[in-house]
Design an enzyme around this catalytic site. Sequence first.
Site, PDB file in Angstrom:
ATOM      1  CB  CYS A 140      59.036  25.611  39.330  1.00 33.62           C
ATOM      2  SG  CYS A 140      58.866  24.673  37.799  1.00 33.62           S
ATOM      3  CG  ASP A 150      57.074  24.632  43.404  1.00 34.71           C
ATOM      4  OD1 ASP A 150      55.956  24.935  42.961  1.00 34.71           O
ATOM      5  OD2 ASP A 150      57.996  24.197  42.695  1.00 34.71           O
TER       6      ASP A 150
END
Length: 156
Positions: A55, A62
Amino acid sequence: MSRSNEELQGVTLLGNQGTKYAQDYAPEVLETFPNKHPENEYLVTFNCPEFTTLCPKTGQPDFGKIIINYIPRERMVESKSLKLYLFSFRNHGDFHEDCVNIIMKDLVKLMDPRYLEVVGVFMPRGGISIYPFANYGDSEHQDMVRQRMLAMFRNQ
């Protein structure tokens, strides 16, 4: 119908025991080889079920799956170089939508395919999953570009 040394000239990563893993986004690792069947329209699919990126705001990891479908023209992406390229996103901070578009643009620039699409299927964060889709088609595949985009709307 084996590949000649000339056809494999640009393929340096496959079979190389000294593989180096990039610590950040590395499009320069991508390699191609000649398509032996450029007169045929056929589909090549890559599935990367363990794609990881960060992120850009929080630095949290992620996780997702990246699916790449393409109809080659003269050049094809070599799979080990693609694996290393996708792996290079693991410390790269960008939104899911950005990653999918970057991958699409890099592969179009690399291969000049007839058609290419990249689908991201990301794990939920904060209770929301994101499934970005980006595609490209040459002048002969513009109908396919629109049809696949509309199909993605229906599939969600």
